[in-house]
Design an enzyme around this catalytic site. Structure first.
Site: not given
Length: 302
Positions: A89, A93, A103, A105-106, A172, A255-257
């Site tokens: 991922s 910027h 962005h 991600n795979v 929103h 619970g990832g970093r």
């Protein structure tokens, strides 16, 4: 065997993208941050800061496993049973407000279900988030996405382009996060080899889709007005990632970093109360012409 093939591809993809981004930036280099997850597995976070082109770039590789899949991982499969999840991922910027944020991600999931069957699926995609968009860049971006999908069927790009428009939508705010791209999830309908080939096609097409746009716009002159608008629009990016993004939720639920999960956030950002762009301004043009779904393949760019 399936997981080993995917892991080999993903780790190589991270290296390839980091090398290309460093070369394009020309100044800054990625720092490596290897981490371990208490529940099983870990990852390699690569962070580049204060470059000539990129103010902040993060390219994460992760491979985790555990006893129960977090709810944010999928809506199509049960969460109970041992699982493995792996992915790359990234978020870039840029410094210059005329270079779009991007962005990609795979990812791959494998789940040992209580009935003894092992389920697997792929997901991912990429999307472009400009502050000052150029029609030719947006058209080129979508043409690259279409070419990556082409070998897999005429319906694939329209289907996953529409899914991207629907997913990267700030309800929103009543606007899309940017100008879209591709998004797919729970993909296993074509069999492993074809689904894996499609995922590779998306991952491999990213550099060629994005870096030419960054190169075209990196030296565009800008001033305080454009920088202020860039910081304001980054606020929308933060809102989406913290309120809606399933990848962020999955990382936190698993619970990832936290530092690696939240590397997608921009280094500097501003919110302004009830701000409105001036009528007829480039800032208004973004809102009126770009932050809504369009068929970009039919647009004749200058």
């Amino acid at each position: 065997m399936k997981t080993k093939q995917v892991l080999s591809y993903l780790s190589g993809l991270q290296e390839k993208i980091c090398d290309a981004v460093q070369q394009a930036d020309g100044k800054a280099r990625f720092a490596n941050d290897i981490w371990r997850r208490r529940g099983g597995g870990g990852g390699d976070s690569r962070i580049l800061t204060d470059g000539d082109v990129f103010e902040k770039a993060g390219v994460n590789f992760s491979h985790i496993h555990g006893d129960r899949l977090p709810p944010a991982a999928t809506a199509a499969h049960p969460q109970s049973g041992a699982f493995e999840a792996a992915g790359v991922s990234l978020v870039l910027h840029p410094c210059n407000p005329y270079v779009p944020t991007v962005h990609c991600n795979v990812r791959f999931f494998s789940l040992a279900s209580p009935d003894g069957e092992t389920r697997w699926w792929f997901g991912g995609g990429y999307d472009l988030t400009p502050c000052y968009p150029f029609a030719e860049d947006v058209v080129a971006w979508h043409r690259a996405a279409s070419r990556a999908c082409e070998p897999f069927g005429d319906d694939v790009y329209p289907r996953f382009k529409r899914w991207c428009d629907e997913y990267f939508y700030l309800e929103h705010r009543g606007e899309t996060r940017g100008v879209g791209g591709l998004f797919f999830d729970d993909l296993n309908e074509w069999g492993f080899e074809r689904c894996f080939a499609f995922t590779r096609s998306i991952g491999d097409s990213f550099i060629g889709a994005y870096l030419p746009i960054a190169e075209r716009r990196r030296d565009t002159p800008f001033g305080r007005r454009q920088r202020d608008f860039q910081l304001y629009r980054r606020g929308r990016y933060v809102e989406f990632n913290l309120v809606y993004d399933r990848g962020t939720l999955f990382g936190l639920q698993s619970g990832g970093r936290a530092e690696s999960i939240l590397m997608s956030l921009p280094p500097r950002v501003e919110w302004r109360y009830d701000w409105k762009p001036d009528a007829g301004s480039p800032e208004e043009k973004l809102h009126l012409d770009y932050l809504k779904p369009r068929d970009w393949l039919t647009i004749e760019a200058p």
